[in-house]
Design a protein around this motif. Structure first.
Motif, short mmCIF file in Angstrom:
data_model
loop_
_atom_site.label_atom_id
_atom_site.label_comp_id
_atom_site.label_asym_id
_atom_site.label_seq_id
_atom_site.Cartn_x
_atom_site.Cartn_y
_atom_site.Cartn_z
N GLY A 213 0.57 -1.09 0.07
CA GLY A 213 -0.13 0.09 0.08
C GLY A 213 0.80 1.23 0.02
O GLY A 213 0.44 2.36 -0.66
N ALA A 214 2.11 1.31 0.78
CA ALA A 214 2.80 2.46 0.76
C ALA A 214 3.56 2.69 -0.50
O ALA A 214 3.66 3.78 -1.04
N LEU A 215 3.92 1.42 -1.25
CA LEU A 215 4.50 1.72 -2.54
C LEU A 215 3.68 2.18 -3.52
O LEU A 215 3.75 2.83 -4.59
N ASN A 216 2.33 1.62 -3.36
CA ASN A 216 1.29 1.71 -4.50
C ASN A 216 0.90 3.18 -4.21
O ASN A 216 0.46 4.09 -5.43
N ALA A 217 0.97 3.79 -3.16
CA ALA A 217 0.47 5.41 -3.03
C ALA A 217 1.56 6.22 -3.63
O ALA A 217 1.07 7.13 -4.29
N LEU A 218 2.65 5.83 -3.74
CA LEU A 218 3.67 6.89 -4.59
C LEU A 218 3.80 6.27 -5.98
O LEU A 218 3.93 7.15 -6.80
N TYR A 219 3.92 4.95 -6.46
CA TYR A 219 4.08 4.55 -7.51
C TYR A 219 3.17 3.80 -8.24
O TYR A 219 3.16 3.52 -9.59
N GLY A 220 1.90 3.85 -7.83
CA GLY A 220 0.83 3.02 -8.46
C GLY A 220 0.38 3.96 -9.68
O GLY A 220 0.58 4.68 -9.82
N GLY A 221 -1.05 3.46 -10.16
CA GLY A 221 -1.56 4.06 -11.09
C GLY A 221 -2.31 5.53 -11.02
O GLY A 221 -2.03 6.18 -12.05
N GLY A 222 -2.41 5.71 -9.66
CA GLY A 222 -2.72 7.08 -9.45
C GLY A 222 -1.77 8.09 -8.95
O GLY A 222 -2.15 9.01 -8.19
N ALA A 223 -0.57 7.61 -8.94
CA ALA A 223 0.61 8.37 -8.25
C ALA A 223 0.83 9.55 -8.81
O ALA A 223 1.58 10.40 -8.55
#
Length: 443
Positions: A71-81
């Motif tokens: 979740g921490a990684l997705n918040a920065l590098y995910g599709g909506g980052a």
């Protein structure tokens, strides 16, 4: 007992010791211990690498700490980052850190829990660059949650003029922590290296016996080598029982070279001329720390000058590198010629002066005048050093044409790490060739 046909065998005694094989109850405990199948572990790792957008392709669901890290990684590098703090984004997904300082502070706390400090610093830098979170650094709560590093200091310095008073004390505390860590890393080696260089550079021609530098004295007087006639070999053999062949010689020391004795006066003048354009942020931080270290050495007279299109002399603030850093203003244009003109006007002992220009050489001033000033300083005896960067960031972007022109003047331009800087300064003080890394790849 075990019976097979008419033969009876006793049950084997259980083995003991480090090579005992599991049997009976031990075997049962071993086979019932929970183990993750190799394929499942491989899928889990791939799922962590590929991110949430690829969850369907792996068929692996994360739980517990794995899910929190994801979740921490997705918040920065995910599709909506790509979504900026103002709520507008580059995609249709709703992932991201949001616009509020509390949510970002919670995210910073999470990544510090799950990842090592070196990874946290990279993620912080990416969050600032990718999500435009610089403005949130103006809030004290946000600053208290970040992991201090050189790049964060550079960002804070670029925001200095917009920073409210309520945040400045917190920002200074962050900057001071980074500066103190750098001083611990760099100060002792810098002092030791330069002290030795200063002692070796202070040569005298009429030294006391204990101050004679025998190595340099012998090399300087090799032209005065005299061959002495050898003793008669037959006579020597009779008296000593050993036959000798050949002649001996000696060096007549017409000129003695000795080490200079310690003095309270400054032996060398150092001028640090630092480009404070936005791309030089990390170099400004390291140069300010080195400037403070050099200024604390009584055998050096150190001047620190920063410039963009204007020139600011921060020498009177060198006792505190934090004050120096907050006296800079990152960003703006570049006028190297004007900065060098100011430095040149402050030189009173050319033969004992080292000028260090730290710049990417993107000149907005008069190029030909800049090169003429460098040539004039070198002709007067100044040791001129050009550093394209003073940081751990690797090869910088720079003006190759200007770098080549300086190299033609005998002032090669190269990038320098903080760990190499003391050796560069020692070589300049002793007027030795500079230890240029990867010299074949330099302009």
């Amino acid at each position: 007992m075990t019976t097979t046909g008419t033969t009876t065998k006793p049950d084997p005694e259980p083995e003991t010791g480090p090579e005992a094989k599991p049997t009976g109850e031990t075997m049962e405990r071993t086979t019932t211990a929970p183990q993750v199948p190799p394929d499942a572990e491989r899928l889990r790792r791939w799922r962590m690498v590929l991110g949430a957008d690829s969850a369907d392709s792996t068929g692996c669901a994360l739980t517990g700490q794995d899910a929190a890290m994801d979740g921490a990684l997705n918040a920065l590098y995910g599709g909506g980052a790509g979504r900026k703090p103002n709520g507008r984004g580059t995609g249709g997904r709703s992932a991201g850190l949001g616009a509020s300082a509390p949510s970002v502070a919670r995210w910073l706390g999470d990544i510090r829990t799950y990842f090592p400090s070196s990874v946290v610093q990279v993620m912080q830098r990416d969050a600032i660059d990718r999500l435009g979170l610089s403005a949130l650094l103006l809030e004290p709560e946000m600053l208290e949650a970040v992991e201090p590093d050189v790049h964060l200091v550079g960002t804070l310095l670029s925001l200095n003029k917009a920073m409210p008073e309520t945040t400045k004390e917190t920002a200074r505390a962050v900057v001071r922590k980074v500066v103190e860590d750098l001083e611990k890393r760099l100060e002792s080696r810098t002092r030791a290296t330069l002290t030795g260089a200063l002692d070796r550079s202070a040569r005298i021609s009429r030294p006391r016996h204990r101050d004679i530098d025998w190595d340099r004295t012998i090399r300087a007087n090799l032209k005065n080598y005299l061959t002495l006639p050898g003793p008669d070999s037959a006579t020597t053999a009779e008296t000593t029982g050993t036959a000798t062949t050949g002649a001996t010689g000696t060096v007549v020391p017409e000129r003695l070279i000795g080490y200079g004795r310690s003095s309270r006066s400054a032996k060398k003048d150092i001028v640090l001329c630092i480009d404070q354009s936005g791309s030089m942020a990390a170099s400004v931080v390291f140069a300010s720390v080195f400037g403070a270290v050099l200024a604390s050495m009584r055998t050096l007279s150190t001047r620190l000058v920063v410039f963009d299109t204007a020139v600011v002399d921060l020498t009177d603030q060198l006792d505190d590198p934090v004050d120096v850093l907050f006296g800079t203003q990152l960003g703006g244009g570049t006028d190297i010629n004007r900065a060098l003109a100011y430095c040149q006007s402050k030189i009173t002992r050319p033969a004992d002066t080292v000028v260090v220009l730290i710049s990417d050489l993107y000149e907005g001033g008069i190029r030909d005048e800049m090169l003429k000033r460098v040539a004039a300083m070198k002709a007067s005896g100044v040791q001129f050093v050009t550093l394209l960067a003073l940081s751990d960031e690797g090869a910088p972007a720079y003006d190759h044409e200007h770098a080549a022109a300086l190299g033609a003047l005998g002032a090669p331009a190269f990038a320098c790490t903080p760990d190499l800087f003391p050796d560069v300064m020692a070589a300049a003080i002793e007027k030795r060739p500079l230890p240029i890394p990867d010299k074949e790849h330099q302009p």
